[in-house]
Enzyme design. Structure first.
Site, PDB file in Angstrom:
ATOM      1  N   HIS A 175       0.879  -1.191   0.000  1.00 64.12           N
ATOM      2  CA  HIS A 175       0.000   0.000   0.000  1.00 64.12           C
ATOM      3  C   HIS A 175       0.913   1.237   0.000  1.00 64.12           C
ATOM      4  CE1 HIS A 175      -3.460   2.351   0.221  1.00 64.12           C
ATOM      5  NE2 HIS A 175      -3.925   2.067   1.421  1.00 64.12           N
ATOM      6  N   ASP A 199      -2.401  -2.443  12.028  1.00 64.61           N
ATOM      7  CA  ASP A 199      -3.400  -2.472  10.956  1.00 64.61           C
ATOM      8  C   ASP A 199      -4.379  -3.585  11.301  1.00 64.61           C
ATOM      9  OD1 ASP A 199      -4.734  -2.076   8.528  1.00 64.61           O
ATOM     10  OD2 ASP A 199      -3.298  -3.245   7.351  1.00 64.61           O
TER      11      ASP A 199
HETATM   12  N1  NVA Z   1      -4.472  -4.305   5.263  1.00 66.63           N
HETATM   13  C1  NVA Z   1      -5.705  -3.601   4.964  1.00 66.63           C
HETATM   14  C2  NVA Z   1      -5.442  -2.186   4.604  1.00 66.63           C
HETATM   15  C3  NVA Z   1      -6.669  -1.369   4.343  1.00 66.63           C
HETATM   16  C4  NVA Z   1      -6.380   0.034   3.916  1.00 66.63           C
HETATM   17  C5  NVA Z   1      -6.416  -4.325   3.835  1.00 66.63           C
HETATM   18  O1  NVA Z   1      -5.763  -4.716   2.867  1.00 66.63           O
HETATM   19  O2  NVA Z   1      -7.632  -4.502   3.934  1.00 66.63           O
HETATM   20  N1   CP Z   2      -6.276   3.470   4.324  1.00 64.03           N
HETATM   21  C1   CP Z   2      -6.993   3.239   3.225  1.00 64.03           C
HETATM   22  O1   CP Z   2      -6.473   2.947   2.141  1.00 64.03           O
HETATM   23  O2   CP Z   2      -8.339   3.370   3.376  1.00 64.03           O
HETATM   24  P1   CP Z   2      -9.471   2.958   2.355  1.00 64.03           P
HETATM   25  O3   CP Z   2      -9.512   1.457   2.304  1.00 64.03           O
HETATM   26  O4   CP Z   2     -10.734   3.532   2.943  1.00 64.03           O
HETATM   27  O5   CP Z   2      -9.175   3.531   1.009  1.00 64.03           O
END
Ligand code: NVA
Ligand code: CP
Length: 298
Positions: A129, A223
């Site tokens: 990310h 997270d």
């Molecule tokens: N690790 C989480 C991040 C969300 C922004 C996901 O992938 O759902």
């Molecule tokens: N942190 C983040 O990417 O949030 P969303 O999943 O809401 O885009």
């Protein structure tokens, strides 16, 4: 043409240059001085997963830069009915000036980029990310936490952890990761990070003890234990992650002025306690707002 699919592809100087740029652009935006650096350009935004921050920050961001964002959900695109990603890439990239994609496999992003005529930005994959880490680092700078930080990440070895690995190993700071056994970071991503760390001087510590990781940390982060796509594993994950919640007792082990970051969405009393979350709400919501600023580039 340069894509933004992982921080792995960027040097320390390039990352810090983008952060400086974000600081300058944020200042302009705060003064409501929206400079149309990307006048009349269109950003295609393909979402194969849900989103609040990524969608709003990219759509508002491109608008403030004088361009237009096109929200494309895979539920509505022919992609959702089986049109191949490489065909979707060849069509959409002939019509827009840049593309952001949120998807599952990193290889899907890479395939799109391979067939795209325009730059592609990752809006999250199962592996990374990177735009979130740009916002997180910007927030560390703003809170004077970017000089020789000791960052502790407690929780799942996931896309956020992997991006922290890339940021720390490129910029050369200390990162301690504590995950439950069986939820460690990806081995090949760790190997890449350790190779970058050799050049940058970063200290990367991997383990399973959250208290050891947090002790003396100046930045604490976590997270969700259940990322998008893992919903069916929730019960097992919640059981396996017991003892990994960042609560007040855990935060008390960190440096007394430690900041707490969370990319959001946050699940209270799972990965973070309500008390820790609310005590650090200013930092967390500045971090969320910084998505808007850190993703802009003239
Ligand atoms: N690790 C989480 C991040 C969300 C922004 C996901 O992938 O759902
Ligand atoms: N942190 C983040 O990417 O949030 P969303 O999943 O809401 O885009």
């Amino acid at each position: 043409m340069r894509h933004f699919l992982t921080l792995k592809d960027f040097s320390k100087d390039e990352i810090l240059e983008m952060i400086d740029l974000a600081i300058a652009i944020k200042k302009e935006a705060k003064a409501k001085n929206y400079v149309p650096y990307l006048k009349d350009q269109t950003l295609g935004m393909i979402f194969e997963k849900s989103s609040t921050r990524t969608r709003v920050s990219f759509e508002v961001g491109i608008h403030q830069l004088g361009g237009k964002g096109l929200f494309l959900s895979s539920n509505d695109l022919q992609l959702g009915r089986g049109e191949p990603m490489k065909d979707t890439a060849r069509v959409i990239s002939r019509m827009v000036d840049m593309v952001m994609i949120r998807t599952f496999a990193q290889s899907t992003l890479e395939e799109f980029a391979r067939y795209s005529k325009v730059p592609v930005i990752s809006g999250l994959s199962d592996s990374y990310h990177p735009v979130q880490l740009m916002a997180d680092y910007l927030t560390m700078v703003e809170y004077n936490k970017a000089k020789n930080p000791i960052v502790a990440y407690v929780g799942d070895g996931n896309n956020m952890t992997h991006s922290w690995l890339m940021m720390a190993s490129k910029l050369g700071f200390e990162l301690r990761i504590a995950t439950p056994k069986g939820y460690e970071v990806d081995e090949s991503i760790l190997a890449d990070a350790l190779a970058f760390a050799k050049q940058s001087g970063a200290v990367i510590k991997i383990g399973n003890d959250p208290k050891e990781a947090i002790s003396g940390a100046t930045v604490v982060t976590t997270d969700t234990w259940v990322s998008m796509g893992q919903e069916s594993e929730k019960a097992k994950r919640v059981a396996d992650f017991q003892g990994y919640m960042v609560d007040e007792a855990m935060m008390a082990l960190a440096h007394k002025d430690a900041m707490f970051l969370h990319c959001l969405p946050a699940y209270r009393d799972y990965e973070v306690s309500e008390a820790v979350f609310e005590a650090h709400a200013d930092e967390i919501f500045d971090e969320a707002e910084n998505r808007l600023h850190a993703q802009k580039k003239p």
